[in-house]
Scaffold this motif. Structure first.
Motif, PDB file in Angstrom:
ATOM      1  N   ILE B  25       0.851  -1.198   0.000  1.00 19.66           N
ATOM      2  CA  ILE B  25       0.000   0.000   0.000  1.00 19.66           C
ATOM      3  C   ILE B  25       0.886   1.246   0.000  1.00 19.66           C
ATOM      4  N   ASN B  28       2.485   1.628  -3.481  1.00 20.76           N
ATOM      5  CA  ASN B  28       1.572   2.150  -4.499  1.00 20.76           C
ATOM      6  C   ASN B  28       1.235   3.614  -4.254  1.00 20.76           C
ATOM      7  N   GLY B  29       1.120   3.973  -2.966  1.00 25.19           N
ATOM      8  CA  GLY B  29       0.874   5.373  -2.637  1.00 25.19           C
ATOM      9  C   GLY B  29       2.042   6.250  -3.059  1.00 25.19           C
ATOM     10  N   ALA B  31       4.159   5.652  -5.393  1.00 22.71           N
ATOM     11  CA  ALA B  31       4.193   5.737  -6.859  1.00 22.71           C
ATOM     12  C   ALA B  31       3.209   6.799  -7.337  1.00 22.71           C
ATOM     13  N   ALA B 102     -11.009  -3.224   0.367  1.00 19.46           N
ATOM     14  CA  ALA B 102      -9.545  -3.113   0.368  1.00 19.46           C
ATOM     15  C   ALA B 102      -8.998  -4.131  -0.625  1.00 19.46           C
ATOM     16  N   MET B 103      -7.957  -3.734  -1.338  1.00 18.60           N
ATOM     17  CA  MET B 103      -7.415  -4.633  -2.360  1.00 18.60           C
ATOM     18  C   MET B 103      -6.578  -5.738  -1.740  1.00 18.60           C
ATOM     19  N   LEU B 108      -2.527  -5.823  -5.216  1.00 22.84           N
ATOM     20  CA  LEU B 108      -1.634  -4.684  -4.982  1.00 22.84           C
ATOM     21  C   LEU B 108      -0.285  -4.900  -5.666  1.00 22.84           C
ATOM     22  N   MET B 111      -0.857  -4.128  -9.252  1.00 23.91           N
ATOM     23  CA  MET B 111      -0.945  -2.670  -9.381  1.00 23.91           C
ATOM     24  C   MET B 111       0.453  -2.044  -9.309  1.00 23.91           C
ATOM     25  N   GLU B 114       2.063  -2.419 -12.570  1.00 24.02           N
ATOM     26  CA  GLU B 114       1.474  -1.461 -13.516  1.00 24.02           C
ATOM     27  C   GLU B 114       2.038  -0.069 -13.317  1.00 24.02           C
ATOM     28  N   GLN B 115       2.332   0.265 -12.064  1.00 24.02           N
ATOM     29  CA  GLN B 115       2.844   1.601 -11.748  1.00 24.02           C
ATOM     30  C   GLN B 115       4.372   1.672 -11.860  1.00 24.02           C
TER      31      GLN B 115
END
Lengths: 76, 161
Positions: B25, B28-29, B31, B102-103, B108, B111, B114-115
């Motif tokens: 999390i 990803n945040g 990113a 929530a994922m 995640l 994701m 992907e990011q």
């Protein structure tokens, strides 16, 4: 307010509202406004911090209903 | 946004589902903050990168085979750090996560890729645990401590989870 794009991030949990907002803001031009709708209660401080750091501007928020609304003006 | 991109570096040492969730999390945040993000997986954290399917890999010693069988194949199968109760706690957490949208960690991780988050697998601990490249997901980087320090020395955020 002239909204160029609206992002529906309702029902999404952290970190998705911010990840989606980042993607969505790519689709608008500098000076245009993105409306973000979210239900995650953390979204307010998340978006405030994110806009500050990434050079955009959080110009208005509406927390009067369950769906929180945010308007972000895209920076340089 | 004109200044140089900041870096976030996370060492994922833990093989616990909840800790991996926190790591991913944050990654990803970060990113989304336009940071260059690296997650360095070592020891039990490597299990988050394992492929879902059982596979027979040649040239494994008995201990390596045993390790392979005892460790979870992928984040999906990892237990939680508290109140796991033989996997029951993990199921409970997943139910609650679904309810709150929530994922799951496995999503995640997708994701993160992907990011363009850089996922590094520590080769030294891969050797210790007997994990082979073909057992880990695609599009990851293999490296050692220098790979982490190289990213970490100018990291705005450095975490050990």
């Amino acid at each position: 307010m002239n909204v160029a794009k609206t992002l529906d991030a309702t029902g999404l949990a952290c970190p998705m509202p911010i990840v989606k907002t980042k993607k969505a803001i790519k689709d608008i031009e500098t000076g245009e406004v993105l409306e973000v709708q979210a239900t995650d209660q953390g979204a307010k401080s998340d978006l405030a911090a994110w806009t500050k750091s990434s050079g955009h501007e959080l110009i208005d928020t509406d927390e009067s209903s369950d769906v929180l609304k945010f308007w972000i003006k895209k920076g340089e | 946004m004109s200044e140089e991109r900041k870096k976030t570096n996370i060492i994922l040492f833990s093989g616990d589902y909840d800790k991996a969730m926190a790591a991913y999390i944050i990654a990803n945040g970060a990113a989304a903050y336009d940071h260059d993000v690296t997650i360095f997986h070592t020891f039990w954290g490597l299990n988050a990168l394992r492929k879902d399917d059982k596979m027979l890999v040649d040239n494994k010693s008995t201990i390596e085979k045993l390790f392979g069988r005892m460790m979870p194949r992928g984040a999906k199968r990892m237990g939680i750090s508290k109140m796991n109760f033989g996997g029951f706690g993990q199921k409970m957490i997943k139910d609650v996560m679904k309810k709150h949208n929530a994922m799951p960690v496995e999503d995640l991780i997708e994701m993160a890729q992907e990011q363009d988050i850089q996922l590094i697998a520590c080769t030294m601990t891969m050797d210790l645990l007997g994990l082979k490249k073909e057992e880990l997901i695609d599009d990851i980087v293999y490296g050692g401590v220098a790979a982490y320090i190289g990213e970490g020395e100018d990291g705005a955020i450095n975490l050990f989870i």
